[in-house]
Design a protein around this motif. Structure first.
Motif, PDB file in Angstrom:
ATOM      1  N   LYS A  21       0.821  -1.216   0.000  1.00 36.41           N
ATOM      2  CA  LYS A  21       0.000   0.000   0.000  1.00 36.41           C
ATOM      3  C   LYS A  21       0.852   1.261   0.000  1.00 36.41           C
ATOM      4  N   LYS A  22       2.024   1.177   0.620  1.00 38.44           N
ATOM      5  CA  LYS A  22       2.921   2.335   0.693  1.00 38.44           C
ATOM      6  C   LYS A  22       4.076   2.232  -0.296  1.00 38.44           C
ATOM      7  N   GLY A  23       4.079   1.183  -1.106  1.00 38.08           N
ATOM      8  CA  GLY A  23       5.123   1.017  -2.121  1.00 38.08           C
ATOM      9  C   GLY A  23       6.476   0.618  -1.566  1.00 38.08           C
ATOM     10  N   ILE A  24       6.496  -0.020  -0.392  1.00 39.26           N
ATOM     11  CA  ILE A  24       7.750  -0.459   0.205  1.00 39.26           C
ATOM     12  C   ILE A  24       8.001  -1.905  -0.227  1.00 39.26           C
ATOM     13  N   VAL A  25       9.101  -2.112  -0.925  1.00 37.97           N
ATOM     14  CA  VAL A  25       9.454  -3.441  -1.435  1.00 37.97           C
ATOM     15  C   VAL A  25      10.063  -4.261  -0.300  1.00 37.97           C
ATOM     16  N   ALA A  26       9.670  -5.518  -0.209  1.00 35.12           N
ATOM     17  CA  ALA A  26      10.139  -6.410   0.854  1.00 35.12           C
ATOM     18  C   ALA A  26      11.601  -6.790   0.664  1.00 35.12           C
TER      19      ALA A  26
END
Length: 77
Positions: A21-26
């Motif tokens: 949702k926040k565009g943070i890649v794992a």
């Protein structure tokens, strides 16, 4: 000679497992609950308690975990 102690760099859980949702890649592609369960069982490193509700992990610990994953099957690490 003066020595300076370096503050450890820290990562939050969202920075480790990502947040679409926040565009943070794992960094580690597992769910939040899987990550937390593996911390509880000792498979993953323990966090540093910053406040009563906020934990963070040392970058060095997460980097070592990721390196060890390269040597094992992701489903078991």
């Amino acid at each position: 000679m003066q020595t300076t102690q370096q503050t450890p760099q820290l990562l939050t859980l969202k920075q480790i497992v990502g947040d679409s949702k926040k565009g943070i890649v794992a960094l580690i592609p597992v769910s939040r609950s899987t990550f937390e369960n593996r911390v509880k069982t000792g498979k993953y490193p323990k966090p540093v308690k910053l406040t009563e509700r906020l934990n963070a992990w040392r970058v060095d610990d997460i980097n070592r975990l990721i390196e060890s994953m390269g040597q094992h099957d992701w489903a078991t690490v």
